[in-house]
Design a protein around this motif. Sequence first.
Motif, PDB file in Angstrom:
ATOM      1  N   ASN A 196     -52.408 -48.443  64.767  1.00 56.95           N
ATOM      2  CA  ASN A 196     -52.256 -48.382  66.213  1.00 56.95           C
ATOM      3  C   ASN A 196     -51.426 -47.165  66.607  1.00 56.95           C
ATOM      4  O   ASN A 196     -50.489 -46.792  65.904  1.00 56.95           O
ATOM      5  N   THR A 197     -51.773 -46.567  67.728  1.00 56.56           N
ATOM      6  CA  THR A 197     -51.040 -45.422  68.263  1.00 56.56           C
ATOM      7  C   THR A 197     -50.666 -45.712  69.713  1.00 56.56           C
ATOM      8  O   THR A 197     -50.999 -46.770  70.255  1.00 56.56           O
ATOM      9  N   GLY A 198     -50.051 -44.748  70.350  1.00 53.05           N
ATOM     10  CA  GLY A 198     -49.806 -44.855  71.778  1.00 53.05           C
ATOM     11  C   GLY A 198     -51.057 -44.633  72.608  1.00 53.05           C
ATOM     12  O   GLY A 198     -51.029 -44.795  73.827  1.00 53.05           O
ATOM     13  N   GLY A 199     -52.163 -44.263  71.972  1.00 53.07           N
ATOM     14  CA  GLY A 199     -53.422 -44.031  72.671  1.00 53.07           C
ATOM     15  C   GLY A 199     -54.024 -42.697  72.274  1.00 53.07           C
ATOM     16  O   GLY A 199     -53.366 -41.668  72.365  1.00 53.07           O
ATOM     17  N   MET A 200     -55.271 -42.697  71.802  1.00 56.98           N
ATOM     18  CA  MET A 200     -55.946 -41.485  71.330  1.00 56.98           C
ATOM     19  C   MET A 200     -56.977 -40.951  72.318  1.00 56.98           C
ATOM     20  O   MET A 200     -57.645 -39.954  72.047  1.00 56.98           O
TER      21      MET A 200
END
Length: 427
Positions: A220-224
Amino acid sequence: MNILLLGSGGREHALAWKLAQSPNIGQFYAIPGNPGIAEHAELIEGIPLSAHDTIVKWCQDHGIGFVVVGPEAPLVAGLVDRLEAVGIPAFGPTAAAARLEGSKLFTKELCKANSIPTAAFGRFTSAAEGAAYVRQQGAPIVVKADGLMAGKGVVVALSEEEAVDAVEQVFTGGGTEVLIEEFMEGEEASLFALVDGETVVLFGSAQDHKRAFDGDLGPNTGGMGAYSPAPVLTPELERRALDEILIPTARAMVAAGAPYRGVLYAGLMLTADGPKLVEYNCRFGDPECQVLMPRFTGDLVQVLHATATGRLAEVTPEWSQDAAMTVVYASRGYPGPHQVGSPIGGLDAAAELDGVLVFQAGTRRKGVGLVSNGGRVLNVTATGATLGEARDRAYAGIARIEWPDGFYRSDIGWRALGKATPGKVAR
């Protein structure tokens, strides 16, 4: 009026770009800003966002008439309260209202008390209790740490062992309480609304991609990447979310003595039973803001100031019919360990393309050049008459950027467009 923008990421660059277009803006400043924001506002160096006393005094000394707070941490810590105490309006909720993001447990209890549709849940103060609940409920199941976690405090566990491990990590990491939720089946989407007490006005929809790699794989990331509008959020579903989730929340906050003013970002799960709340954020999303701002055609200063001063009913947000997409260009290794300081070129060449904008997120100046300075570094954003056209333009922009140390996903928008490769997008 003189305006101060707080923040330094891609979200704040998008806000700065749109705020600077307003005829109502006088002197425009940013703390701390970034090289992209510097194209629109004067950067004020040496003041950290946590230095609330210093920020308030600086605003008084420089005749600031309005403050726009980008990130969540200053909101949860009460910066808006401090500014309003000296008569400076600020866009964003007070600390008491920002609990909607600052405490997942607060939000779940508010939903329960007001019959707002959300996942069934349990809250536990020990790892043993949480593990026992996991064993009782089975998997898949969702484990959440309370507090601000920069979008990374959630584990969707596909096995009981994974869930128990996530529960234990909350407590070994210093947490004192854990939230364990029912796994909801459906598609996720984000719905934004401006709120000033009980007045709630919808402010666009979006969908993002949290996983690092194509096919929604990896950590998971902060948003790609993200796109707007979200086709899956039909007008009927938006109306249900407004009537069943957002308006009851606003009314509940007024009743609790903590009226909400600012943008309320509802993460929704579109289930067979209708929309259910996953979580709230008390600020514009990142990278969702980067696709909302290019589609918003009104005066952002006017709309945000009206929200902050209780006059939201007097304004009507105006939107383009175009779609927008943003693709995050990140440092290799993100969201894990990654290098910074590598040179970046080609931003001007990318922005020369029709409909393409490049918002800077994790950059800094080195001499006359630009280098990376974070995990998520650039947001290559494009608009188009269709989502497919916006996607083609965004990836054409990326192709002009010279940054060997970066990586990006090649399938942003696949939910809406299918798993086509860039340049061969089904419309």
